[in-house]
Design a protein around this motif. Structure first.
Motif, PDB file in Angstrom:
ATOM      1  N   THR A  18      26.494  -0.984  -2.815  1.00  0.00           N
ATOM      2  CA  THR A  18      25.386  -1.538  -2.466  1.00  0.00           C
ATOM      3  C   THR A  18      24.148  -0.796  -2.886  1.00  0.00           C
ATOM      4  N   ARG A  19      23.460  -1.474  -3.578  1.00  0.00           N
ATOM      5  CA  ARG A  19      22.133  -0.748  -4.220  1.00  0.00           C
ATOM      6  C   ARG A  19      21.036  -1.304  -3.240  1.00  0.00           C
ATOM      7  N   ILE A  20      19.998  -0.404  -3.189  1.00  0.00           N
ATOM      8  CA  ILE A  20      18.735  -0.553  -2.296  1.00  0.00           C
ATOM      9  C   ILE A  20      17.871  -2.014  -3.135  1.00  0.00           C
ATOM     10  N   ASP A  21      17.900  -1.859  -4.517  1.00  0.00           N
ATOM     11  CA  ASP A  21      17.455  -2.901  -5.152  1.00  0.00           C
ATOM     12  C   ASP A  21      17.979  -4.275  -4.981  1.00  0.00           C
ATOM     13  N   THR A  22      19.235  -4.274  -4.544  1.00  0.00           N
ATOM     14  CA  THR A  22      19.849  -5.563  -4.677  1.00  0.00           C
ATOM     15  C   THR A  22      19.710  -5.873  -3.058  1.00  0.00           C
ATOM     16  N   ILE A  23      19.425  -5.118  -1.957  1.00  0.00           N
ATOM     17  CA  ILE A  23      19.350  -5.391  -0.612  1.00  0.00           C
ATOM     18  C   ILE A  23      17.666  -5.868  -0.753  1.00  0.00           C
ATOM     19  N   ALA A  24      16.711  -5.282  -1.388  1.00  0.00           N
ATOM     20  CA  ALA A  24      15.409  -5.723  -1.273  1.00  0.00           C
ATOM     21  C   ALA A  24      15.223  -7.289  -1.762  1.00  0.00           C
ATOM     22  N   SER A  25      15.804  -7.420  -3.077  1.00  0.00           N
ATOM     23  CA  SER A  25      16.025  -8.851  -3.762  1.00  0.00           C
ATOM     24  C   SER A  25      16.341  -9.834  -2.629  1.00  0.00           C
ATOM     25  N   VAL A  26      17.511  -9.271  -2.010  1.00  0.00           N
ATOM     26  CA  VAL A  26      18.093 -10.528  -1.471  1.00  0.00           C
ATOM     27  C   VAL A  26      17.338 -10.944   0.135  1.00  0.00           C
ATOM     28  N   ALA A  27      16.722  -9.685   0.461  1.00  0.00           N
ATOM     29  CA  ALA A  27      15.928  -9.894   1.974  1.00  0.00           C
ATOM     30  C   ALA A  27      14.612 -10.524   1.355  1.00  0.00           C
ATOM     31  N   GLY A  28      14.198 -10.220  -0.013  1.00  0.00           N
ATOM     32  CA  GLY A  28      12.763 -10.848  -0.169  1.00  0.00           C
ATOM     33  C   GLY A  28      11.832  -9.948   0.090  1.00  0.00           C
ATOM     34  N   TYR A  29      12.002  -8.437  -0.173  1.00  0.00           N
ATOM     35  CA  TYR A  29      11.181  -7.428   0.135  1.00  0.00           C
ATOM     36  C   TYR A  29      11.203  -6.509  -1.238  1.00  0.00           C
ATOM     37  N   LYS A  31      11.292  -2.699  -2.886  1.00  0.00           N
ATOM     38  CA  LYS A  31      12.103  -1.592  -2.392  1.00  0.00           C
ATOM     39  C   LYS A  31      11.367  -0.257  -1.698  1.00  0.00           C
ATOM     40  N   SER A  32      10.197  -0.365  -2.021  1.00  0.00           N
ATOM     41  CA  SER A  32       9.339   0.756  -1.295  1.00  0.00           C
ATOM     42  C   SER A  32       9.253   0.394   0.158  1.00  0.00           C
ATOM     43  N   LEU A  33       9.059  -0.714   0.641  1.00  0.00           N
ATOM     44  CA  LEU A  33       8.995  -1.258   2.060  1.00  0.00           C
ATOM     45  C   LEU A  33      10.362  -0.841   2.756  1.00  0.00           C
ATOM     46  N   ILE A  34      11.372  -0.927   2.208  1.00  0.00           N
ATOM     47  CA  ILE A  34      12.725  -0.564   2.735  1.00  0.00           C
ATOM     48  C   ILE A  34      12.573   0.958   3.077  1.00  0.00           C
ATOM     49  N   TYR A  35      12.205   1.662   1.943  1.00  0.00           N
ATOM     50  CA  TYR A  35      12.108   3.270   2.241  1.00  0.00           C
ATOM     51  C   TYR A  35      11.237   3.652   3.201  1.00  0.00           C
ATOM     52  N   GLN A  36      10.158   2.794   3.630  1.00  0.00           N
ATOM     53  CA  GLN A  36       8.985   2.990   4.577  1.00  0.00           C
ATOM     54  C   GLN A  36       9.702   2.791   5.880  1.00  0.00           C
ATOM     55  N   TYR A  37      10.564   1.685   6.027  1.00  0.00           N
ATOM     56  CA  TYR A  37      11.294   1.712   7.468  1.00  0.00           C
ATOM     57  C   TYR A  37      12.425   2.266   7.642  1.00  0.00           C
ATOM     58  N   TYR A  38      13.238   2.670   6.445  1.00  0.00           N
ATOM     59  CA  TYR A  38      14.333   3.338   6.563  1.00  0.00           C
ATOM     60  C   TYR A  38      14.397   4.521   5.429  1.00  0.00           C
TER      61      TYR A  38
END
Length: 51
Positions: A18-29, A31-38
């Motif tokens: 599982t890639r962060i890029d894929t998580i971001a795309s599926v979640a609609g955010y 990637k940098s926002l995900i790294y901001q929170y996690y």
């Protein structure tokens, strides 16, 4: 939404595949926002927010 998308993708593909890029795309955010929170993928996997 981020955790829901991550949970589904981790269950379907496993942690390593599982890639962060894929998580971001599926979640609609972005990637940098995900790294901001996690801090990293492991932090996301364990649900540990940094903010």
């Amino acid at each position: 939404m981020i955790l829901i998308a991550a949970e589904e993708l981790f269950a379907e593909h496993g942690f390593s595949a599982t890639r962060i890029d894929t998580i971001a795309s599926v979640a609609g955010y972005i990637k940098s926002l995900i790294y901001q929170y996690y801090q990293d993928k492991l932090g996301l996997y364990s649900g540990n927010q940094t903010c």
